[in-house]
Scaffold this motif. Structure first.
Motif, mmCIF file in Angstrom:
data_model
loop_
_atom_site.group_PDB
_atom_site.id
_atom_site.type_symbol
_atom_site.label_atom_id
_atom_site.label_comp_id
_atom_site.label_asym_id
_atom_site.label_seq_id
_atom_site.Cartn_x
_atom_site.Cartn_y
_atom_site.Cartn_z
ATOM 1 N N MET A 1 -4.890 -40.900 -112.768
ATOM 2 C CA MET A 1 -4.456 -39.989 -111.705
ATOM 3 C C MET A 1 -2.958 -40.099 -111.418
ATOM 4 O O MET A 1 -2.271 -39.129 -111.168
ATOM 5 C CB MET A 1 -5.248 -40.270 -110.422
ATOM 6 C CG MET A 1 -4.876 -39.386 -109.239
ATOM 7 S SD MET A 1 -5.602 -39.943 -107.696
ATOM 8 C CE MET A 1 -7.340 -39.978 -108.118
ATOM 9 N N SER A 55 -8.084 -40.978 -98.001
ATOM 10 C CA SER A 55 -8.497 -41.346 -99.358
ATOM 11 C C SER A 55 -7.298 -41.696 -100.232
ATOM 12 O O SER A 55 -7.332 -42.663 -101.002
ATOM 13 C CB SER A 55 -9.299 -40.210 -99.997
ATOM 14 O OG SER A 55 -10.493 -39.958 -99.275
ATOM 15 N N LEU A 56 -6.232 -40.918 -100.113
ATOM 16 C CA LEU A 56 -5.017 -41.221 -100.874
ATOM 17 C C LEU A 56 -4.450 -42.570 -100.442
ATOM 18 O O LEU A 56 -4.019 -43.369 -101.281
ATOM 19 C CB LEU A 56 -3.977 -40.119 -100.668
ATOM 20 C CG LEU A 56 -2.628 -40.330 -101.376
ATOM 21 C CD1 LEU A 56 -2.809 -40.447 -102.886
ATOM 22 C CD2 LEU A 56 -1.658 -39.199 -101.034
ATOM 23 N N SER A 58 -6.045 -45.108 -99.363
ATOM 24 C CA SER A 58 -6.870 -46.161 -99.953
ATOM 25 C C SER A 58 -6.510 -46.377 -101.417
ATOM 26 O O SER A 58 -6.407 -47.524 -101.881
ATOM 27 C CB SER A 58 -8.353 -45.783 -99.824
ATOM 28 O OG SER A 58 -9.177 -46.767 -100.408
ATOM 29 N N GLU A 59 -6.280 -45.276 -102.155
ATOM 30 C CA GLU A 59 -5.898 -45.386 -103.561
ATOM 31 C C GLU A 59 -4.562 -46.105 -103.722
ATOM 32 O O GLU A 59 -4.337 -46.807 -104.718
ATOM 33 C CB GLU A 59 -5.792 -43.990 -104.182
ATOM 34 C CG GLU A 59 -7.112 -43.268 -104.366
ATOM 35 C CD GLU A 59 -7.887 -43.791 -105.568
ATOM 36 O OE1 GLU A 59 -7.283 -44.486 -106.417
ATOM 37 O OE2 GLU A 59 -9.098 -43.512 -105.651
ATOM 38 N N LEU A 60 -3.674 -45.939 -102.733
ATOM 39 C CA LEU A 60 -2.333 -46.534 -102.817
ATOM 40 C C LEU A 60 -2.244 -47.890 -102.117
ATOM 41 O O LEU A 60 -1.160 -48.483 -102.042
ATOM 42 C CB LEU A 60 -1.304 -45.572 -102.209
ATOM 43 C CG LEU A 60 -1.171 -44.209 -102.898
ATOM 44 C CD1 LEU A 60 -0.165 -43.330 -102.164
ATOM 45 C CD2 LEU A 60 -0.765 -44.373 -104.366
ATOM 46 N N ASN A 61 -3.378 -48.348 -101.601
ATOM 47 C CA ASN A 61 -3.433 -49.651 -100.942
ATOM 48 C C ASN A 61 -2.485 -49.739 -99.748
ATOM 49 O O ASN A 61 -1.743 -50.703 -99.587
ATOM 50 C CB ASN A 61 -3.143 -50.789 -101.937
ATOM 51 C CG ASN A 61 -3.488 -52.157 -101.360
ATOM 52 O OD1 ASN A 61 -4.350 -52.268 -100.472
ATOM 53 N ND2 ASN A 61 -2.814 -53.190 -101.842
ATOM 54 N N VAL A 338 -7.494 -36.148 -103.183
ATOM 55 C CA VAL A 338 -8.327 -37.311 -103.464
ATOM 56 C C VAL A 338 -9.449 -37.387 -102.441
ATOM 57 O O VAL A 338 -9.233 -37.179 -101.245
ATOM 58 C CB VAL A 338 -7.477 -38.600 -103.400
ATOM 59 C CG1 VAL A 338 -8.351 -39.831 -103.564
ATOM 60 C CG2 VAL A 338 -6.377 -38.559 -104.439
ATOM 61 N N GLY A 339 -10.672 -37.676 -102.903
ATOM 62 C CA GLY A 339 -11.789 -37.942 -101.995
ATOM 63 C C GLY A 339 -12.022 -36.858 -100.973
ATOM 64 O O GLY A 339 -12.147 -35.678 -101.297
ATOM 65 N N ARG A 362 3.383 -47.705 -105.852
ATOM 66 C CA ARG A 362 2.840 -48.128 -107.133
ATOM 67 C C ARG A 362 3.813 -48.990 -107.938
ATOM 68 O O ARG A 362 3.544 -49.318 -109.086
ATOM 69 C CB ARG A 362 2.410 -46.900 -107.940
ATOM 70 C CG ARG A 362 1.241 -46.162 -107.280
ATOM 71 C CD ARG A 362 0.711 -45.064 -108.167
ATOM 72 N NE ARG A 362 0.304 -45.562 -109.477
ATOM 73 C CZ ARG A 362 -0.857 -46.159 -109.733
ATOM 74 N NH1 ARG A 362 -1.731 -46.376 -108.750
ATOM 75 N NH2 ARG A 362 -1.145 -46.550 -110.956
#
Length: 402
Positions: A1, A55-56, A58-61, A338-339, A362
């Motif tokens: 992604m 959700s984004l 969470s993906e990026l911590n 996302v999500g 990231r």
């Protein structure tokens, strides 16, 4: 992604803010309060959404990403609706009041008087002008249309015809020049001086400060809406550059609202128009020559606003540049989120802050440098919706065939 973001280039200047009080003296609490009182009285005023991209995040911590979606603002598609029209109203009130006093009539003309058309004849004899990449000019044209004043807008060679048409539909006379944005600013100033017109600019220069201050005060309405929706201050805010007006307004308003608890400020610019980035490197305002226009049209500015810089040099801690190639992936991420994140249709200049958030989160070295972690709450300003559908569609089409 995110593999495309991981390959993209990014540059950063770590900057040590110079302690001062520009956040409350250049833009005072009264400036913000007066603008909010007036703008909230306009027909169809409503706060724009502050969207949670959970959700984004969470993906990026990180803990949360808050996206202030300015697409719905007054039906004009941009946060600029808050600035240009308000500054125009202030100039009209001032000039009408002067003329009333000069002919022996009672002064005391109010913003409401002008807004409600009580001096429509007088307003029709006051011409307002500005240069624009699109959104500021549209706000000014809209304000002039509402308040009954003639309007002249100067645009540079790369401003789309769709944006020019939108301003003409609001009654503006649009003048296209061959040069870039900064050249259009110079021409607007020159012709205004020759003809007794009044410039409504979102950038300041020596001897010209009131309209840009009013423009930035108008943007404070947006900042107030953000702050009022939060129980605690965010930890970070990634802000678009341009001439610096938006970023300076957000910095000042957040500082006034949260004091020493205000978020860390990261300024983001296209690498093709990085005047604030270069100013941070030099420790003073620097003009850059734009060799090639960025797709982030609203950020294609080579000369910083002196007034904006006086605030940013005291408040911003980091200055970043991003490349044009991250724009479309970020637009797509918002449109196909996302999500369970909400769908957002954003314009090209809207996503600079979000793109930089993704890029930084990231890269371990940048996360550490910016003190980003799982507890970070990040605000980004989605400064515009799709303000020119034809340009937007062509950009997405070109990316598909790249």
């Amino acid at each position: 992604m995110f593999s495309f973001f991981d390959r993209s280039e990014i540059d950063i200047v770590r900057y040590t803010p110079k302690k001062g009080n520009a956040h409350s003296t250049v833009l005072t609490p009264r400036d913000f309060a007066d603008a909010a009182k007036e703008i909230k009285a306009w027909n169809n005023y409503t706060p724009t959404p502050l969207l949670r991209l959970t959700s984004l995040a969470s993906e990026l911590n990180v803990k949360d990403i808050l996206y202030k979606d300015e697409g719905p603002r007054f039906g004009l598609g941009s946060f600029k609706a808050l600035g240009g029209a308000y500054a125009a109203l202030k100039i009209l009130r001032r000039e009408i009041d002067k003329k009333q006093t000069a002919i022996g009539l009672a002064g005391g003309v109010t913003l409401e008087d002008v807004r409600e058309g009580r001096f429509a004849k007088e307003a029709s004899n006051i011409t307002l002008v500005s240069a624009t990449d699109g959104n500021h000019g549209r706000s000014l044209a809209w304000g002039c249309h509402r308040f009954g004043a003639p309007c002249r807008i100067y645009i540079h060679a790369e401003v789309s015809e769709g944006r020019a048409t939108a301003m003409r539909k609001l009654g503006a006379t649009v003048i296209r020049i061959k040069g870039d944005y900064d050249a259009s600013v110079r021409l607007a100033r020159l012709e205004a001086e020759k003809n007794g017109w009044f410039v409504v600019s979102d950038t300041s220069w020596e001897g010209y400060t009131d309209p840009p201050r009013d423009v930035m005060a108008g943007y404070g309405v947006m900042v107030g809406e953000i702050a009022e929706n939060l129980k605690m201050p965010p930890t970070h805010v990634f802000l678009q550059g341009g001439v610096g007006g938006l970023a300076a307004s957000v910095c000042a308003a957040f500082r006034q609202y949260w004091g020493d608890s205000c978020p860390r400020v990261i300024i983001v610019e296209p690498d093709r128009a990085a005047c604030l980035f270069e100013s941070a490197k030099a420790g003073e305002t620097k003009t850059v020559k734009i060799e090639r226009e960025t797709v982030m049209a609203g950020l294609s500015c080579g000369e910083p606003s002196d007034m904006a810089w006086s605030i940013l040099k005291e408040e911003a801690q980091d200055f970043m540049t991003i490349t044009d190639e991250v724009v479309v992936p970020t637009l797509r991420l918002l449109k196909s989120p996302v999500g369970t994140d909400p769908v957002v249709e954003a314009g090209e200049s809207a996503v600079a802050g979000l793109a930089a958030t993704i890029l930084a989160s990231r890269r371990e070295e940048l996360r550490d440098a910016l003190e980003m972690d799982g507890n970070s709450v990040i605000v980004v300003v989605g400064s515009e919706g799709i303000t020119d559908p034809a340009v937007h569609a062509e950009l997405m089409k070109e990316a598909d065939h790249a």
